[in-house]
Design a protein around this motif. Sequence first.
Motif, mmCIF file in Angstrom:
data_model
loop_
_atom_site.group_PDB
_atom_site.id
_atom_site.type_symbol
_atom_site.label_atom_id
_atom_site.label_comp_id
_atom_site.label_asym_id
_atom_site.label_seq_id
_atom_site.Cartn_x
_atom_site.Cartn_y
_atom_site.Cartn_z
ATOM 1 N N ALA A 164 0.838 -1.201 0.000
ATOM 2 C CA ALA A 164 0.000 0.000 0.000
ATOM 3 C C ALA A 164 0.871 1.247 0.000
ATOM 4 N N ALA A 165 0.703 2.072 -1.014
ATOM 5 C CA ALA A 165 1.417 3.345 -1.110
ATOM 6 C C ALA A 165 0.444 4.480 -0.816
ATOM 7 N N PRO A 172 1.488 -0.503 -14.231
ATOM 8 C CA PRO A 172 0.796 -1.791 -14.398
ATOM 9 C C PRO A 172 0.497 -2.540 -13.105
ATOM 10 N N LEU A 173 1.282 -2.354 -12.050
ATOM 11 C CA LEU A 173 1.041 -3.085 -10.808
ATOM 12 C C LEU A 173 -0.013 -2.427 -9.924
ATOM 13 N N VAL A 174 -0.420 -1.220 -10.245
ATOM 14 C CA VAL A 174 -1.477 -0.551 -9.477
ATOM 15 C C VAL A 174 -2.809 -1.175 -9.866
ATOM 16 N N LYS A 175 -3.428 -1.900 -8.947
ATOM 17 C CA LYS A 175 -4.664 -2.627 -9.228
ATOM 18 C C LYS A 175 -5.901 -1.947 -8.671
ATOM 19 N N ILE A 234 -0.029 -3.532 -6.186
ATOM 20 C CA ILE A 234 0.040 -2.274 -5.430
ATOM 21 C C ILE A 234 -1.356 -1.695 -5.295
ATOM 22 N N HIS A 235 -1.657 -1.213 -4.114
ATOM 23 C CA HIS A 235 -2.844 -0.382 -3.910
ATOM 24 C C HIS A 235 -2.372 1.023 -3.562
ATOM 25 N N VAL A 236 -3.030 2.026 -4.129
ATOM 26 C CA VAL A 236 -2.686 3.417 -3.829
ATOM 27 C C VAL A 236 -3.792 4.035 -2.988
ATOM 28 N N TRP A 290 -11.204 -0.252 -9.188
ATOM 29 C CA TRP A 290 -10.321 -1.363 -9.551
ATOM 30 C C TRP A 290 -9.959 -1.261 -11.026
ATOM 31 N N ARG A 291 -8.745 -1.676 -11.359
ATOM 32 C CA ARG A 291 -8.274 -1.613 -12.740
ATOM 33 C C ARG A 291 -9.191 -2.391 -13.686
#
Length: 494
Positions: A201-202, A260-263, A235-237, A284-285
């Motif tokens: 989590a960022a 791409p990893l931010v879901k 990754i979740h932001v 969600w992506r």
Amino acid sequence: MALSKTALDSDVSVHSTFASRYVRASLPRFRMPENSIPKEAAYQIINDELMLDGNPRLNLASFVTTWMEPECDKLIMASVNKNYVDMDEYPVTTELQATHLFNAPLGESETAIGVGTVGSSEAIMLAGLAFKRKWQNKRKAEGKPYDQPNIVTGANVQVCWEKFARYFEVELKEVKLRDGYYVMDPEKAVEMVDENTICVAAILGSTLNGEFEDVKLLNDLLTEKNQETGWDTPIHVDAASGGFIAPFIYPDLEWDFRLPLVKSINVSGHKYGLVYAGIGWIIWRSKEDLPEELIFRINYLGADQPTFTLNFSKGSSQVIAQYYQLIRLGYQGYKNVMENCRDNMLVLKEGLEQTGRFNIISKDDGVPLVAFSLKDNSTNSEFEVSDMLRRFGWIVPAYTMPPDAQHVTVLRVVIREDFSRTLAERLVNDIQKVIHELESLPCKVCAGISISGDGDKEEHGAVLVKKTALETQREITTIWRKFVMEKKKMNGVC
């Protein structure tokens, strides 16, 4: 006198509340009263109690919106009796336009989906559940243990992440802070990732100092680790504060679905989305990132509709208010508001720097806030400044940083839409008054504090033990609070 009193006690329709018996008796606080009272009296009594509340617009601790246009206030009141979940009965609501703001994919292969929530806390719970269930399903399919999930965050995360970890039995692995670096270090975060990590989590806008974490670097480092290990850690932001800031004044910053990893991404509409408290969003992506078994389908409200929330019924007023702001302001309007917040933040920052009394902890880029600490807190502390600013009506929080920077104490002023340059200049003046008054306080505030120079010294047969700066600051703060309480007992005010 008896006739007058009897008439007064029996007249429940008296025109003046203050001429009635209802102001002569205390209302029960912990149980329902036996009898009814006139609506005018109920309104007046509650309204009088509310006068004791602080002024929300002077509450500089909060990120939550405290002002909206009168036209929007009318829409809110017109929709206050509508239940958001009754979408068939009340179809005129809004779909979140943040999918475009966050550069979400909208093609045939990937289509972003999202839900409205009561705020980012609920949104984060839903995101965490989706990550946990998807990780568990994959581990089950591989025949591997799935009972020890963990999530990697910085120690600067908001308490809702700790709630998620405790409520849903996920280990929270926190990257500790350090002097001068008060957000999650991406390199240390990736080092903590293992096969049981459901996501990293960022934070786009730390609660502590407003700083944006480096999501781009995190994405690059985590991509390398995934390739080396064969994992697919996402990754979740948490963009609760920064999600409605970065798209408008930092459009080139890569933190969203361009990586791409931010879901999934959460954002609070009631912060810089400029809506009163009670609205948030989670995006969600793609549909694949939200396991189907978490979605419930109901038809007893008039139509078949999916639902994925922690609660059910909620008011639609805030959703309609968000719709109003999006179409009323548009991209340029939001951009103007965020630029004004940033400019007024710089005015406040420069004013504090010119006093020569403070170190600025926050960054110029990020959420528009100013976090600052005293250069010299050997005699007065940030907690004292916070306490005394309340005399001028300001609510400015003072707090210590999380581990391993807990020895750092800061004050924080959040710049919201309704915080003007005039207020910024007035706040600086009031802070200067507080500093001067603290310096003029009697020296008994510091009495009893034993501080030695280099090494321990012996005086009159007693050894004075050297104390750390943190111990000294805490002792000063404790004595100061006792001093303030004594003054309140004597005078009623400090």
